[in-house]
Scaffold this motif. Structure first.
Motif, PDB file in Angstrom:
ATOM      1  N   ALA A 243      31.014  35.020  34.670  1.00 23.64           N
ATOM      2  CA  ALA A 243      29.932  34.404  34.443  1.00 23.64           C
ATOM      3  C   ALA A 243      28.817  35.391  35.099  1.00 23.64           C
ATOM      4  O   ALA A 243      27.607  35.178  35.449  1.00 23.64           O
ATOM      5  N   GLY A 244      29.039  36.770  35.130  1.00 21.46           N
ATOM      6  CA  GLY A 244      28.130  37.720  35.817  1.00 21.46           C
ATOM      7  C   GLY A 244      28.370  37.869  37.326  1.00 21.46           C
ATOM      8  O   GLY A 244      27.420  38.414  38.011  1.00 21.46           O
ATOM      9  N   HIS A 245      29.182  36.988  37.977  1.00 20.37           N
ATOM     10  CA  HIS A 245      29.147  37.252  39.504  1.00 20.37           C
ATOM     11  C   HIS A 245      30.675  37.446  39.814  1.00 20.37           C
ATOM     12  O   HIS A 245      31.609  37.649  39.156  1.00 20.37           O
ATOM     13  N   ALA A 246      30.544  38.080  41.045  1.00 16.88           N
ATOM     14  CA  ALA A 246      31.890  38.469  41.870  1.00 16.88           C
ATOM     15  C   ALA A 246      32.323  37.328  42.598  1.00 16.88           C
ATOM     16  O   ALA A 246      31.434  36.315  42.894  1.00 16.88           O
ATOM     17  N   LEU A 247      33.781  37.222  42.916  1.00 18.72           N
ATOM     18  CA  LEU A 247      33.980  36.121  43.731  1.00 18.72           C
ATOM     19  C   LEU A 247      34.954  36.453  44.956  1.00 18.72           C
ATOM     20  O   LEU A 247      36.134  37.314  44.856  1.00 18.72           O
ATOM     21  N   VAL A 248      34.801  36.096  45.938  1.00 16.77           N
ATOM     22  CA  VAL A 248      35.677  36.158  47.183  1.00 16.77           C
ATOM     23  C   VAL A 248      36.037  34.625  47.434  1.00 16.77           C
ATOM     24  O   VAL A 248      35.256  33.763  47.964  1.00 16.77           O
ATOM     25  N   LEU A 249      37.166  34.204  47.341  1.00 19.17           N
ATOM     26  CA  LEU A 249      37.918  32.890  47.451  1.00 19.17           C
ATOM     27  C   LEU A 249      39.025  32.879  48.550  1.00 19.17           C
ATOM     28  O   LEU A 249      40.049  33.570  48.389  1.00 19.17           O
ATOM     29  N   VAL A 250      38.704  32.350  49.677  1.00 29.13           N
ATOM     30  CA  VAL A 250      39.490  31.715  50.628  1.00 29.13           C
ATOM     31  C   VAL A 250      40.350  30.564  50.122  1.00 29.13           C
ATOM     32  O   VAL A 250      39.857  29.823  49.856  1.00 29.13           O
ATOM     33  N   THR A 251      41.598  30.765  50.273  1.00 28.79           N
ATOM     34  CA  THR A 251      42.577  29.680  49.720  1.00 28.79           C
ATOM     35  C   THR A 251      43.929  29.700  50.315  1.00 28.79           C
ATOM     36  O   THR A 251      44.455  30.858  50.640  1.00 28.79           O
ATOM     37  N   HIS A 252      44.657  28.549  50.447  1.00 28.99           N
ATOM     38  CA  HIS A 252      45.878  28.520  50.777  1.00 28.99           C
ATOM     39  C   HIS A 252      46.752  28.218  49.573  1.00 28.99           C
ATOM     40  O   HIS A 252      47.956  28.021  49.620  1.00 28.99           O
ATOM     41  N   ASP A 253      45.902  28.013  48.253  1.00 26.00           N
ATOM     42  CA  ASP A 253      46.680  27.767  47.016  1.00 26.00           C
ATOM     43  C   ASP A 253      47.125  28.820  46.532  1.00 26.00           C
ATOM     44  O   ASP A 253      46.489  29.697  45.847  1.00 26.00           O
ATOM     45  N   LEU A 254      48.224  29.158  46.626  1.00 28.93           N
ATOM     46  CA  LEU A 254      48.854  30.675  46.203  1.00 28.93           C
ATOM     47  C   LEU A 254      48.818  30.861  44.529  1.00 28.93           C
ATOM     48  O   LEU A 254      48.623  31.883  44.122  1.00 28.93           O
ATOM     49  N   ALA A 255      49.036  29.544  43.870  1.00 27.41           N
ATOM     50  CA  ALA A 255      48.826  29.745  42.323  1.00 27.41           C
ATOM     51  C   ALA A 255      47.441  30.272  42.048  1.00 27.41           C
ATOM     52  O   ALA A 255      47.217  31.099  41.247  1.00 27.41           O
ATOM     53  N   LEU A 256      46.524  29.557  42.818  1.00 26.89           N
ATOM     54  CA  LEU A 256      45.176  30.057  42.483  1.00 26.89           C
ATOM     55  C   LEU A 256      44.776  31.224  42.986  1.00 26.89           C
ATOM     56  O   LEU A 256      44.059  32.106  42.234  1.00 26.89           O
ATOM     57  N   ALA A 257      45.115  31.581  44.143  1.00 23.97           N
ATOM     58  CA  ALA A 257      45.196  33.312  44.558  1.00 23.97           C
ATOM     59  C   ALA A 257      45.734  34.118  43.546  1.00 23.97           C
ATOM     60  O   ALA A 257      45.059  35.150  43.333  1.00 23.97           O
ATOM     61  N   ARG A 258      46.628  33.857  43.016  1.00 22.09           N
ATOM     62  CA  ARG A 258      47.385  34.793  41.836  1.00 22.09           C
ATOM     63  C   ARG A 258      46.324  34.774  40.505  1.00 22.09           C
ATOM     64  O   ARG A 258      46.513  35.619  39.895  1.00 22.09           O
ATOM     65  N   ARG A 259      45.738  33.856  40.301  1.00 20.25           N
ATOM     66  CA  ARG A 259      44.631  33.841  39.132  1.00 20.25           C
ATOM     67  C   ARG A 259      43.420  34.920  39.550  1.00 20.25           C
ATOM     68  O   ARG A 259      42.551  35.392  38.653  1.00 20.25           O
ATOM     69  N   CYS A 260      43.186  35.419  40.860  1.00 22.11           N
ATOM     70  CA  CYS A 260      42.358  36.460  40.988  1.00 22.11           C
ATOM     71  C   CYS A 260      43.081  37.759  40.899  1.00 22.11           C
ATOM     72  O   CYS A 260      44.138  37.934  40.521  1.00 22.11           O
ATOM     73  N   GLU A 261      41.802  38.870  40.630  1.00 19.30           N
ATOM     74  CA  GLU A 261      42.550  40.129  40.379  1.00 19.30           C
ATOM     75  C   GLU A 261      43.333  40.892  41.514  1.00 19.30           C
ATOM     76  O   GLU A 261      44.296  41.592  41.451  1.00 19.30           O
ATOM     77  N   SER A 262      42.656  40.651  42.608  1.00 23.11           N
ATOM     78  CA  SER A 262      43.070  41.287  43.697  1.00 23.11           C
ATOM     79  C   SER A 262      43.411  40.122  45.009  1.00 23.11           C
ATOM     80  O   SER A 262      42.615  39.114  44.953  1.00 23.11           O
ATOM     81  N   ALA A 263      44.080  40.633  46.136  1.00 23.73           N
ATOM     82  CA  ALA A 263      44.195  39.552  47.115  1.00 23.73           C
ATOM     83  C   ALA A 263      44.378  40.616  48.519  1.00 23.73           C
ATOM     84  O   ALA A 263      44.730  41.671  48.270  1.00 23.73           O
ATOM     85  N   VAL A 264      43.705  39.859  49.362  1.00 22.34           N
ATOM     86  CA  VAL A 264      43.963  40.630  50.948  1.00 22.34           C
ATOM     87  C   VAL A 264      44.610  39.282  51.686  1.00 22.34           C
ATOM     88  O   VAL A 264      44.143  38.176  51.800  1.00 22.34           O
ATOM     89  N   LEU A 265      45.610  39.895  52.381  1.00 25.48           N
ATOM     90  CA  LEU A 265      46.364  39.031  53.087  1.00 25.48           C
ATOM     91  C   LEU A 265      45.724  39.340  54.600  1.00 25.48           C
ATOM     92  O   LEU A 265      46.105  40.405  54.987  1.00 25.48           O
ATOM     93  N   ILE A 266      45.595  38.310  55.288  1.00 27.73           N
ATOM     94  CA  ILE A 266      44.947  38.739  56.886  1.00 27.73           C
ATOM     95  C   ILE A 266      46.262  37.911  57.557  1.00 27.73           C
ATOM     96  O   ILE A 266      46.490  36.839  57.425  1.00 27.73           O
ATOM     97  N   ALA A 267      46.391  38.621  58.617  1.00 25.77           N
ATOM     98  CA  ALA A 267      47.286  38.196  59.600  1.00 25.77           C
ATOM     99  C   ALA A 267      47.069  38.483  61.204  1.00 25.77           C
ATOM    100  O   ALA A 267      46.832  39.723  61.165  1.00 25.77           O
ATOM    101  N   ASP A 268      46.851  37.750  61.894  1.00 26.00           N
ATOM    102  CA  ASP A 268      46.469  37.990  63.357  1.00 26.00           C
ATOM    103  C   ASP A 268      45.168  38.622  63.512  1.00 26.00           C
ATOM    104  O   ASP A 268      45.131  39.724  64.164  1.00 26.00           O
ATOM    105  N   GLY A 269      44.231  38.531  62.484  1.00 28.96           N
ATOM    106  CA  GLY A 269      42.979  39.244  62.673  1.00 28.96           C
ATOM    107  C   GLY A 269      43.154  40.576  61.981  1.00 28.96           C
ATOM    108  O   GLY A 269      41.882  41.116  62.104  1.00 28.96           O
ATOM    109  N   ARG A 270      44.293  41.112  61.289  1.00 29.38           N
ATOM    110  CA  ARG A 270      44.130  42.442  60.618  1.00 29.38           C
ATOM    111  C   ARG A 270      44.360  42.132  59.320  1.00 29.38           C
ATOM    112  O   ARG A 270      45.016  41.069  58.797  1.00 29.38           O
ATOM    113  N   VAL A 271      44.167  43.255  58.371  1.00 25.61           N
ATOM    114  CA  VAL A 271      44.638  43.269  57.217  1.00 25.61           C
ATOM    115  C   VAL A 271      46.142  43.634  57.053  1.00 25.61           C
ATOM    116  O   VAL A 271      46.718  44.644  57.541  1.00 25.61           O
TER     117      VAL A 271
END
Length: 228
Positions: free
Chosen positions: A181-209
């Motif tokens: 709808a003309g917007h970008a989205l940054v989605l914080v989630t534990h729902d991995l099925a929902l995360a898969r619906r995004c185009e890209s993902a970033v895994l954060i662990a211990d404060g790092r990428v």
């Protein structure tokens, strides 16, 4: 233009290093932030939204530096939280949505038209005069989306927006967030099925990428790590 570009970003809170050496250049329209509790992903989301100041490093969100130009960032970015009660500020549904437009100083007729259109978009038409606190949990989260989207933001940052919802309402909220709808989205989630619906993902662990890339690749790697 990159949605998020940062280099060497670090955050210290209460004397503790929460994020360190975070470097990203993301241009996908929908981006999931995943990782364990306490990994720093919600802190990163709040840094992107301008709610937490970085301690070090460079950051641009839609070309804006959140620390140097917070007003420009606020004009472009909307935040949605997991608990809509934390965002509902006004007595009635329509008043709460209209509150998001206060800074725009629109003529009353235009403001009311935008509020009415937003309520219809999120299935809340006919509820404008209802006390906001009388809504169901799912309706409250849709109201939170109304308040975010009525401003027509370029970027929506959503922190666990489906965590407190049943399956039906979680799907409705996710569909609205992910729709083009003309917007970008940054989605914080534990729902991995929902995360898969995004185009890209970033895994954060211990404060790092720990990983960044196509959502299926990053989520699959995370699931493999969880299985060990």
């Amino acid at each position: 233009m990159s949605v998020i570009r940062c280099a060497g970003l670090g955050v210290r809170l209460g004397g503790r290093e929460v994020l360190r050496d975070v470097s990203l250049d993301l241009s996908a329209r929908t981006i999931a932030l995943i990782g364990d509790n306490g990994s720093g992903k919600s802190t990163l989301a709040r840094v992107l939204a301008g709610l937490v100041r970085r301690t070090e490093g460079d950051l641009r969100v839609l070309g804006c530096d959140p620390d140097r130009d917070p007003a420009a960032l606020r004009a472009k970015v909307a935040l949605v939280l997991s608990n809509p009660d934390a965002q509902i500020m006004m007595p009635t549904v329509a008043e709460d949505v209209a509150l998001s437009l206060r800074a725009a100083r629109l003529p009353r007729r235009e403001r009311d038209a935008r509020v009415e259109a937003a309520l219809a978009r999120f299935g809340l038409d006919g509820l404008g005069d209802r006390p906001a606190q009388d809504l169901s949990g799912g309706q409250k989260q849709l109201l939170a989306l109304c308040g975010a989207f009525v401003r027509e933001p370029a970027l929506v940052i959503a922190d666990e927006p489906t965590a407190l919802l049943d399956g039906r309402n979680a799907r409705r909220v996710a569909d609205h967030l992910l729709a083009d709808a003309g917007h970008a989205l940054v989605l914080v989630t534990h729902d991995l099925a929902l995360a898969r619906r995004c185009e890209s993902a970033v895994l954060i662990a211990d404060g790092r990428v720990a990983a960044s890339g196509a959502s299926f690749d990053v989520v699959d790697a995370y699931e493999e790590a969880l299985a060990c």
